[in-house]
Write a protein that holds these residues in place. Sequence first.
Motif, PDB file in Angstrom:
ATOM      1  N   VAL A  88     -12.191  -7.320  -1.630  1.00 19.11           N
ATOM      2  CA  VAL A  88     -12.197  -7.114  -0.049  1.00 19.11           C
ATOM      3  C   VAL A  88     -12.852  -8.397   0.345  1.00 19.11           C
ATOM      4  O   VAL A  88     -13.781  -8.790  -0.027  1.00 19.11           O
ATOM      5  CB  VAL A  88     -13.046  -5.864   0.268  1.00 19.11           C
ATOM      6  CG1 VAL A  88     -13.372  -5.854   1.617  1.00 19.11           C
ATOM      7  CG2 VAL A  88     -12.098  -4.607  -0.026  1.00 19.11           C
ATOM      8  N   GLU A 100     -15.283   0.929   7.162  1.00 16.49           N
ATOM      9  CA  GLU A 100     -13.671   0.744   7.242  1.00 16.49           C
ATOM     10  C   GLU A 100     -13.164   0.693   5.722  1.00 16.49           C
ATOM     11  O   GLU A 100     -11.840   0.727   5.494  1.00 16.49           O
ATOM     12  CB  GLU A 100     -13.157  -0.091   8.110  1.00 16.49           C
ATOM     13  CG  GLU A 100     -13.580   0.172   9.619  1.00 16.49           C
ATOM     14  CD  GLU A 100     -12.385   1.306  10.250  1.00 16.49           C
ATOM     15  OE1 GLU A 100     -11.899   2.109   9.407  1.00 16.49           O
ATOM     16  OE2 GLU A 100     -12.487   1.740  11.364  1.00 16.49           O
ATOM     17  N   LEU A 104      -9.618   0.748   3.763  1.00 13.75           N
ATOM     18  CA  LEU A 104      -8.893  -0.541   3.267  1.00 13.75           C
ATOM     19  C   LEU A 104      -8.554  -0.614   1.961  1.00 13.75           C
ATOM     20  O   LEU A 104      -7.461  -1.098   1.516  1.00 13.75           O
ATOM     21  CB  LEU A 104     -10.050  -1.491   3.715  1.00 13.75           C
ATOM     22  CG  LEU A 104      -9.256  -3.125   3.563  1.00 13.75           C
ATOM     23  CD1 LEU A 104      -8.252  -3.469   4.953  1.00 13.75           C
ATOM     24  CD2 LEU A 104     -10.400  -4.307   3.725  1.00 13.75           C
ATOM     25  N   GLY A 118      -6.668  -5.070   8.001  1.00 11.91           N
ATOM     26  CA  GLY A 118      -7.112  -4.259   8.887  1.00 11.91           C
ATOM     27  C   GLY A 118      -6.560  -4.778  10.267  1.00 11.91           C
ATOM     28  O   GLY A 118      -6.899  -5.777  10.592  1.00 11.91           O
ATOM     29  N   ARG A 159      -9.356  -7.906   5.089  1.00 15.24           N
ATOM     30  CA  ARG A 159      -8.231  -7.529   4.009  1.00 15.24           C
ATOM     31  C   ARG A 159      -8.761  -7.335   2.724  1.00 15.24           C
ATOM     32  O   ARG A 159      -9.890  -7.969   2.294  1.00 15.24           O
ATOM     33  CB  ARG A 159      -7.152  -8.617   4.180  1.00 15.24           C
ATOM     34  CG  ARG A 159      -7.643 -10.000   3.969  1.00 15.24           C
ATOM     35  CD  ARG A 159      -6.678 -10.983   4.321  1.00 15.24           C
ATOM     36  NE  ARG A 159      -6.252 -11.185   5.789  1.00 15.24           N
ATOM     37  CZ  ARG A 159      -5.273 -11.916   6.295  1.00 15.24           C
ATOM     38  NH1 ARG A 159      -4.387 -12.626   5.490  1.00 15.24           N
ATOM     39  NH2 ARG A 159      -4.741 -11.733   7.504  1.00 15.24           N
ATOM     40  N   HIS A 194      -0.950  -2.283   6.038  1.00 14.13           N
ATOM     41  CA  HIS A 194      -1.976  -2.309   7.339  1.00 14.13           C
ATOM     42  C   HIS A 194      -2.284  -0.914   7.938  1.00 14.13           C
ATOM     43  O   HIS A 194      -1.667  -0.077   7.668  1.00 14.13           O
ATOM     44  CB  HIS A 194      -1.388  -3.482   8.500  1.00 14.13           C
ATOM     45  CG  HIS A 194      -0.099  -2.840   8.845  1.00 14.13           C
ATOM     46  ND1 HIS A 194      -0.009  -1.999   9.928  1.00 14.13           N
ATOM     47  CD2 HIS A 194       1.111  -3.194   8.559  1.00 14.13           C
ATOM     48  CE1 HIS A 194       1.346  -1.682  10.340  1.00 14.13           C
ATOM     49  NE2 HIS A 194       1.825  -2.356   9.500  1.00 14.13           N
TER      50      HIS A 194
END
Length: 341
Positions: A88, A100, A104, A118, A159, A194
């Motif tokens: 990440v 979040e 993800l 994201g 991301r 996404h």
Amino acid sequence: MRKLIIQIPCYNEEATLAETLAGLPRSLPGIDVIETLVIDDGSSDATGEVARRAGATYLLRLPVHAGLARAFSAGLDAALKLGADVIVNTDADHQYPGSEIPRLVAPIVAGQVDIVIGDRTPSWSRDFGPRKRFLQGMGSWVVRRLSGTTVPDATSGFRAFSRRAALRMNVVTKFTYTLETIIQAGKKHIPIGHFPISTNPVRRPSRLFGSMGLYVRRSLATMVRIYALYEPLTVFVGLGGLAVLLGMAIGLRFAFDWMLEGGTGHIQSLILAAVLVIVGFQTMLIGLVADLIASSRTLVEDMLLRVRELELRFGREADVERLDADTHAPPARAESGRQAR
């Protein structure tokens, strides 16, 4: 065991890094080990010391300020050598909430996609002014057209990558990785997803660019360069064909005037038409040569992927400083565990 490494590229982020690290999750469904990697991109402040005190697992120091794209690439390479199954990437200014990250990572853990981005919904964000919202929307639309993906927020740095996708990423630009990695994913047929995310209030202006005009120019240059890298024939044939058509149009105008006036005057139009047609055909030939070179680039990328896999298989260690030796396993053991799997 499945390992997640959260990498945080930093450049003079001592004021917000500790808060960012504190907000990261300690456990996730489907993840056995969570570690953090701080990439200190030649900071002149106490970013490295803050990372140590705030409980980061690893610290990767770059000797000079190399820029966001190089820091991202260095972090990706180090995370792979540390045995990451999922990587990440988040910002050190705490723009992206750590809460979040479970959403993800979930599509990658489930095997649905290999990259997740994201979506900050910039068209509706209160942190962006009307001009920035328009430019963000237009830029993302261009990236979608160039890459063949559906990513609505192309510049989001929040991301996640699977190990398979991270191995295939080759960032060549020096400005930013966000646009290039999406175009690469589209051209390499890497599954990408996404979802909308919430964001924290903006703490400071972006350090990536000095003005909006500079950012737009450099982003456009990046998009054109990367698209031409993967679709050279389309780019050069399009440009060459445009020059040929323009030259033919000017030539027809000269022919029409020649028939009406008996060939007197307008010789400059004939010269310009000839130059445009010649340049157009030369440009199309350059596109043909570039397309042949692109075939070789594909083979080189495949060889690079195999070299990376061999490096990881034989346990080449990452050049990072382990900050939490008591809690987390050293890099060599992480690689040994991967070999056993």
